[in-house]
Design a protein around this motif. Structure first.
Motif, PDB file in Angstrom:
ATOM      1  N   GLY A 126       0.766  -1.239   0.000  1.00 43.70           N
ATOM      2  CA  GLY A 126       0.000   0.000   0.000  1.00 43.70           C
ATOM      3  C   GLY A 126       0.795   1.287   0.000  1.00 43.70           C
ATOM      4  O   GLY A 126       0.218   2.361   0.226  1.00 43.70           O
ATOM      5  N   ILE A 127       2.108   1.234  -0.264  1.00 42.52           N
ATOM      6  CA  ILE A 127       2.918   2.458  -0.217  1.00 42.52           C
ATOM      7  C   ILE A 127       3.768   2.639  -1.473  1.00 42.52           C
ATOM      8  O   ILE A 127       4.515   3.615  -1.576  1.00 42.52           O
ATOM      9  N   PHE A 128       3.658   1.743  -2.426  1.00 40.31           N
ATOM     10  CA  PHE A 128       4.597   1.747  -3.544  1.00 40.31           C
ATOM     11  C   PHE A 128       4.311   2.854  -4.562  1.00 40.31           C
ATOM     12  O   PHE A 128       5.053   3.022  -5.525  1.00 40.31           O
ATOM     13  N   HIS A 129       3.263   3.625  -4.355  1.00 37.76           N
ATOM     14  CA  HIS A 129       2.971   4.786  -5.193  1.00 37.76           C
ATOM     15  C   HIS A 129       3.638   6.042  -4.651  1.00 37.76           C
ATOM     16  O   HIS A 129       3.575   7.095  -5.297  1.00 37.76           O
ATOM     17  N   MET A 130       4.273   5.948  -3.504  1.00 38.92           N
ATOM     18  CA  MET A 130       4.854   7.119  -2.846  1.00 38.92           C
ATOM     19  C   MET A 130       6.256   7.392  -3.405  1.00 38.92           C
ATOM     20  O   MET A 130       7.268   6.963  -2.846  1.00 38.92           O
ATOM     21  N   LYS A 131       6.314   8.105  -4.476  1.00 35.48           N
ATOM     22  CA  LYS A 131       7.587   8.370  -5.157  1.00 35.48           C
ATOM     23  C   LYS A 131       8.462   9.342  -4.387  1.00 35.48           C
ATOM     24  O   LYS A 131       9.670   9.420  -4.648  1.00 35.48           O
ATOM     25  N   GLN A 132       7.886  10.092  -3.439  1.00 32.33           N
ATOM     26  CA  GLN A 132       8.653  11.068  -2.672  1.00 32.33           C
ATOM     27  C   GLN A 132       9.116  10.524  -1.316  1.00 32.33           C
ATOM     28  O   GLN A 132       9.837  11.222  -0.602  1.00 32.33           O
ATOM     29  N   LEU A 133       8.720   9.318  -0.968  1.00 33.64           N
ATOM     30  CA  LEU A 133       9.010   8.787   0.359  1.00 33.64           C
ATOM     31  C   LEU A 133      10.513   8.606   0.561  1.00 33.64           C
ATOM     32  O   LEU A 133      11.178   7.916  -0.211  1.00 33.64           O
ATOM     33  N   GLU A 134      11.033   9.216   1.624  1.00 37.31           N
ATOM     34  CA  GLU A 134      12.460   9.154   1.925  1.00 37.31           C
ATOM     35  C   GLU A 134      12.759   8.354   3.187  1.00 37.31           C
ATOM     36  O   GLU A 134      13.793   7.685   3.255  1.00 37.31           O
ATOM     37  N   ARG A 135      11.889   8.411   4.166  1.00 36.10           N
ATOM     38  CA  ARG A 135      12.139   7.747   5.453  1.00 36.10           C
ATOM     39  C   ARG A 135      10.944   6.876   5.816  1.00 36.10           C
ATOM     40  O   ARG A 135       9.816   7.366   5.902  1.00 36.10           O
ATOM     41  N   LEU A 136      11.221   5.600   6.038  1.00 34.51           N
ATOM     42  CA  LEU A 136      10.170   4.623   6.351  1.00 34.51           C
ATOM     43  C   LEU A 136      10.586   3.819   7.570  1.00 34.51           C
ATOM     44  O   LEU A 136      11.645   3.188   7.578  1.00 34.51           O
ATOM     45  N   ASN A 137       9.751   3.837   8.601  1.00 35.22           N
ATOM     46  CA  ASN A 137      10.030   3.118   9.846  1.00 35.22           C
ATOM     47  C   ASN A 137       8.975   2.042  10.037  1.00 35.22           C
ATOM     48  O   ASN A 137       7.803   2.340  10.266  1.00 35.22           O
ATOM     49  N   LEU A 138       9.410   0.776   9.937  1.00 33.88           N
ATOM     50  CA  LEU A 138       8.517  -0.376  10.117  1.00 33.88           C
ATOM     51  C   LEU A 138       9.032  -1.301  11.211  1.00 33.88           C
ATOM     52  O   LEU A 138       8.681  -2.485  11.241  1.00 33.88           O
ATOM     53  N   CYS A 139       9.840  -0.816  12.099  1.00 30.77           N
ATOM     54  CA  CYS A 139      10.426  -1.678  13.126  1.00 30.77           C
ATOM     55  C   CYS A 139       9.354  -2.135  14.120  1.00 30.77           C
ATOM     56  O   CYS A 139       8.309  -1.496  14.285  1.00 30.77           O
ATOM     57  N   GLY A 140       9.625  -3.257  14.774  1.00 28.44           N
ATOM     58  CA  GLY A 140       8.726  -3.742  15.809  1.00 28.44           C
ATOM     59  C   GLY A 140       7.387  -4.224  15.304  1.00 28.44           C
ATOM     60  O   GLY A 140       6.370  -4.053  15.984  1.00 28.44           O
ATOM     61  N   ASN A 141       7.364  -4.855  14.118  1.00 28.63           N
ATOM     62  CA  ASN A 141       6.135  -5.423  13.583  1.00 28.63           C
ATOM     63  C   ASN A 141       6.295  -6.935  13.412  1.00 28.63           C
ATOM     64  O   ASN A 141       7.161  -7.549  14.058  1.00 28.63           O
ATOM     65  N   LEU A 142       5.486  -7.523  12.557  1.00 32.25           N
ATOM     66  CA  LEU A 142       5.499  -8.979  12.343  1.00 32.25           C
ATOM     67  C   LEU A 142       5.771  -9.310  10.879  1.00 32.25           C
ATOM     68  O   LEU A 142       5.307 -10.326  10.369  1.00 32.25           O
ATOM     69  N   ILE A 143       6.527  -8.466  10.209  1.00 30.77           N
ATOM     70  CA  ILE A 143       6.772  -8.606   8.776  1.00 30.77           C
ATOM     71  C   ILE A 143       7.749  -9.750   8.527  1.00 30.77           C
ATOM     72  O   ILE A 143       8.802  -9.836   9.165  1.00 30.77           O
ATOM     73  N   GLU A 144       7.402 -10.643   7.577  1.00 28.45           N
ATOM     74  CA  GLU A 144       8.211 -11.828   7.291  1.00 28.45           C
ATOM     75  C   GLU A 144       8.991 -11.740   5.990  1.00 28.45           C
ATOM     76  O   GLU A 144      10.024 -12.392   5.853  1.00 28.45           O
ATOM     77  N   ARG A 145       8.499 -10.980   5.010  1.00 32.15           N
ATOM     78  CA  ARG A 145       9.157 -10.929   3.704  1.00 32.15           C
ATOM     79  C   ARG A 145       9.266  -9.475   3.221  1.00 32.15           C
ATOM     80  O   ARG A 145       8.462  -8.624   3.604  1.00 32.15           O
TER      81      ARG A 145
END
Length: 324
Positions: A110-129
Motif C-alpha cells: 500500500g505504499i509503492f505509489h509514494m515516489k517522494q518517500l524518503e524515510r520509512l520506519n517499520l520496526c517492531g512489527n510482524l513482517i516476514e518478507r
C-alpha cells in the motif's frame, strides 16, 4: 468484599478502546476547529500529522482511514498503535516520512505509489518478507526493519535497486545462523551475519549505496572483508556446458532421488572396436554395477564438498578473530 475489591471487579475485564481517525481526533491533535468555515481548506494544507497516541487513554488505532482530505501530508506518524494492515494510504502521494513502528503489520504493502518517500520506519512489527515491489520507492534513503520476522536474506537483494538508500536496519530478525552455534560465539555469528547482509544489498556490478547498516557505519575495509568471506563461504559453482548438461543432470537426478535410471544403455561397440577394459568382447554392459559406481562417486563428491565447506568456515572464523 472491600471497596477496593469492588472497584477492581468493576473494571474487569479491561475494555479494549478502539480509536478512529476522524475529524474530531484530527482537530484535537492539530488544534483545528471543525466548525471553522475554512476548516476544509486548512485541513487540505496540513503537512504533518502525529497519530502516535502516547498516553493510551484514547485507545489504539486499528485501521488507517479518512486521510483523503490530506493530499499535501508529508509526515505521518502512526507508531505504537494496533494496526494489522497497511491500507488507506492511497491518496498520500506527497509523503516524505512514514512511521508505522510498533504495530502488528505482517506485510509491506500500500505504499509503492509514494515516489517522494524518503524515510520509512517499520520496526517492531510482524513482517516476514520484503516484496520486490519495494524497488518502486526510488527516493527512499532510510529504512528501519529491525525487530520483525524476516528470515530470507535473499529478500534483501531488492534493496540493490534503491540508489538513494543510505541508512538500513535489519538487525534482530530471524535470519538463519551462518555458522553452527557450537563452533562460534554470538559475536562471531553477528559479525558474519552482518557480512552476509552487506553482500546481499551490494550489487554484483557496482557499489553499494548503504552507508550505515544497523546503526554502524560501513567502511571500505569492511566491504572488502565481507566480499572475501562470503566468496570463500559460498563459492560460485562451475556450471557444465550445454552439451554435458543433459546426460549429467539426468544421471545425478536419478541417483539423488533414489529412483532407477531411465537412460537407455549405450549401443554395443562395433565389431572393429576393441573391447573395453575389464570386459570381454560382446559382453553386455552391467547397468547395476555402473549405478553402484556412480553412487560411490557421488558420495565421494559430497564428502569432498563438505570438507571444503568446513575448511572455509574455519577460515572465516580465523579471519574474523585475528584479521578483521
Amino acid at each position: 468484599m472491600s471497596s477496593d475489591g469492588e472497584e477492581i471487579l468493576s473494571k474487569w475485564p479491561p475494555k479494549s478502546v478502539v480509536c478512529i481517525i476522524d475529524d474530531a481526533l484530527i482537530c484535537e491533535l492539530t488544534g483545528l476547529n471543525v466548525h471553522d468555515s475554512q476548516y476544509v481548506d486548512h485541513l487540505a494544507q496540513l503537512t504533518s500529522l502525529d497519530l502516535h497516541l502516547r498516553d493510551g487513554e484514547k485507545g489504539k488505532i486499528r485501521r488507517i482511514e479518512n486521510l483523503t482530505k490530506l493530499p499535501l501530508l508529508s509526515q505521518l506518524n502512526l507508531s505504537y498503535n494496533a494496526l494489522h494492515k497497511m491500507e488507506g494510504l492511497g491518496s498520500l502521494r506527497q509523503l516524505v516520512e512514514l512511521n508505522l513502528a510498533e504495530n502488528s503489520l505482517t506485510r509491506i504493502e500500500g505504499i509503492f505509489h509514494m515516489k517522494q518517500l524518503e524515510r520509512l520506519n517499520l520496526c517492531g512489527n510482524l513482517i516476514e518478507r520484503v516484496p520486490s515491489s519495494v524497488t518502486a520507492l526510488r527516493s527512499l534513503s532510510a529504512l528501519r526493519l529491525h525487530r520483525n520476522r524476516l528470515s530470507e536474506l535473499r529478500d534483501l537483494q531488492h534493496f540493490r535497486e534503491l540508489p538513494t538508500l543510505l541508512h538500513l536496519r535489519v538487525d534482530n530478525n530471524l535470519f538463519p545462523s551462518p555458522l553452527p552455534s557450537t563452533s562460534s560465539s554470538s559475536q562471531q555469528q553477528q559479525q558474519l551475519l552482518r557480512h552476509l547482509v552487506l553482500q546481499a544489498v551490494t550489487p554484483p556490478q557496482g557499489s553499494c549505496s548503504v552507508q550505515v547498516l544497523d546503526n554502524q557505519s560501513v567502511t571500505p575495509a569492511e566491504r572488502a572483508a565481507a566480499a572475501a568471506v562470503v566468496e570463500n563461504l559460498y563459492p560460485q559453482p562451475t556450471l557444465p556446458s550445454s552439451s554435458d548438461s543433459t546426460s549429467s543432470s539426468s544421471i545425478s537426478t536419478s541417483i539423488s532421488s533414489g529412483t532407477d535410471m531411465q537412460t537407455e544403455p549405450p549401443p554395443p561397440p562395433s565389431a572393429s572396436a576393441p573391447p573395453g577394459p575389464g570386459r570381454e568382447k560382446d559382453q553386455p554392459l552391467d547397468l547395476g554395477l555402473l549405478k553402484q559406481r556412480l553412487v560411490a562417486e557421488q558420495r565421494r563428491a559430497e564428502l569432498l564438498e563438505e570438507e571444503v565447506r568446513l575448511y572455509y568456515i574455519q577460515y572465516a572464523i580465523y579471519y574474523i578473530l585475528y584479521v578483521y
